[in-house]
Scaffold this motif. Sequence first.
Motif, PDB file in Angstrom:
ATOM      1  N   CYS A 122       4.183  -5.322   8.692  1.00  0.00           N
ATOM      2  CA  CYS A 122       4.624  -3.921   8.575  1.00  0.00           C
ATOM      3  C   CYS A 122       3.973  -3.004   9.599  1.00  0.00           C
ATOM      4  O   CYS A 122       4.477  -1.910   9.865  1.00  0.00           O
ATOM      5  N   GLY A 123       2.834  -3.401  10.139  1.00  0.00           N
ATOM      6  CA  GLY A 123       2.156  -2.585  11.159  1.00  0.00           C
ATOM      7  C   GLY A 123       1.319  -1.451  10.597  1.00  0.00           C
ATOM      8  O   GLY A 123       0.702  -0.701  11.349  1.00  0.00           O
TER       9      GLY A 123
ATOM     10  N   CYS B   3       0.803 -11.837   5.549  1.00  0.00           N
ATOM     11  CA  CYS B   3       1.075 -10.608   6.307  1.00  0.00           C
ATOM     12  C   CYS B   3       2.581 -10.349   6.358  1.00  0.00           C
ATOM     13  O   CYS B   3       3.374 -11.231   6.670  1.00  0.00           O
ATOM     14  N   ALA B   4       2.959  -9.100   6.046  1.00  0.00           N
ATOM     15  CA  ALA B   4       4.378  -8.732   6.034  1.00  0.00           C
ATOM     16  C   ALA B   4       4.828  -8.179   7.384  1.00  0.00           C
ATOM     17  O   ALA B   4       5.997  -7.822   7.549  1.00  0.00           O
TER      18      ALA B   4
ATOM     19  N   CYS C 134      -1.550  -1.506   9.206  1.00  0.00           N
ATOM     20  CA  CYS C 134      -2.959  -1.646   9.600  1.00  0.00           C
ATOM     21  C   CYS C 134      -3.214  -1.046  10.982  1.00  0.00           C
ATOM     22  O   CYS C 134      -4.221  -0.374  11.206  1.00  0.00           O
TER      23      CYS C 134
ATOM     24  N   CYS D  67      -3.246  -1.918   3.266  1.00  0.00           N
ATOM     25  CA  CYS D  67      -2.384  -3.086   3.499  1.00  0.00           C
ATOM     26  C   CYS D  67      -1.599  -3.393   2.219  1.00  0.00           C
ATOM     27  O   CYS D  67      -2.194  -3.568   1.148  1.00  0.00           O
TER      28      CYS D  67
HETATM   29  S1  SF4 Z   1      -0.917  -3.870   6.901  1.00  0.00           S
HETATM   30 FE1  SF4 Z   1      -1.186  -5.274   8.670  1.00  0.00          FE
HETATM   31  S2  SF4 Z   1      -2.088  -7.146   7.764  1.00  0.00           S
HETATM   32 FE2  SF4 Z   1      -1.170  -5.939   6.061  1.00  0.00          FE
HETATM   33  S3  SF4 Z   1       0.929  -6.722   5.836  1.00  0.00           S
HETATM   34 FE3  SF4 Z   1       1.070  -4.950   7.208  1.00  0.00          FE
HETATM   35  S4  SF4 Z   1       0.890  -5.865   9.278  1.00  0.00           S
HETATM   36 FE4  SF4 Z   1       0.176  -7.426   7.841  1.00  0.00          FE
END
Ligand code: SF4
Length: 344
Positions: free
Chosen positions: A243-244, A240-241, A246, A328
């Motif tokens: 990034c938010g 998981c990066a 999701c 994602c």
């Molecule tokens: S979309 Fe959600 S699960 Fe995927 S990298 Fe970003 S924070 Fe992590």
Amino acid sequence: MRKDTPMRGIILKKIQLPKLIDDLIKRHKVYAPIEKDGITCYDEIRSSSQVTPNFQSKLSSKDVLFPKCEILFSYQLKGKDIKLEDPQPKEETTVLMGIPPCEARAFTRIDKAFSGDFEDSSYLRRRENTIIIGKACEHPQQTCFCTSVGDGPFGKEGVDLLLQDLGSRYLLEAVSAKGEKLIKELHDYDNATHEDLQDAQQIANAAKESIKTQLMLQGIEEKLKTMFDDPIWNTIYLKCAGCGVCTYLCPTCYCFDIVDEASGSKGKRVRVWDSCQFSLFTLQGSGENPRPTGKARMRQRIMHKFEYFPKNFDTLACVGCGRCIRECPVNLDIRNILKMISIK
Ligand code: SF4
Ligand code: SF4
């Protein structure tokens, strides 16, 4: 012309849909999926010609009722007096058109969170004044798993009307009292027949069967109660990066932050979306952060949707829309996490 008898559904020829949308625009503020700045999203429309083919949208409709950025109030100091201003627009009926059934269900989840002990008046005011016309998913995507979390691609929970593509024609079915009222405004269309409803049921059954993901989530809330310190959290978060994406795309996520912006004697209080996947989300003024690691934040996301929310509201905070899977950037798939939990 249809007879003036009680009815719950009308039939539209394919070529009549643009006219129906344009008629709605004459009477109401209408939001529908459009392409804007190179991305499909929901926005107010002025013409049916703006609507994306088959109502497709990359972004969810969440921000129509729960805006990404919203002024809660503004103020002005005048001597010792404070003048407060409520920036809410005048109440007018809004039609939110073309959202998939999973997203309509997601609004019923946000309703629960925003109408408990502390009522969120700005959300609830918009919600009350909005009529939702869902668009059934005749062809669910490979990432959809709505049938594992309680409903299906033709689900009616949360919609006021449901638009269903029967191939040669559309069925527009009223589901709620608001939907009944709106459908009575629509003239020049034929009543749906028993045969139309049967055709819709067949297409709904086929759409449901086309969803191949079947997760075993019975009892997940109880299982998660014992899994706070389980080793699965040590690995599932690793790629998981943070990034938010999701949570921003998720139609059921509703976390926000409050920011005060002041300039001289004027100021405003602004609400902005926030995400439990951000490292600053729980950072306190003292420097303490109760969720300092990606592991703790990923656990929170899953626990909130599948344990804490069901404990408080008796339903899951995931509707299986698959948006978090599709978008994602590192292909972290919530279905795999749920499978790992289900075999524990
Ligand atoms: S979309 Fe959600 S699960 Fe995927 S990298 Fe970003 S924070 Fe992590
Ligand atoms: S599938 Fe993902 S984006 Fe959709 S409701 Fe569940 S957690 Fe949210």
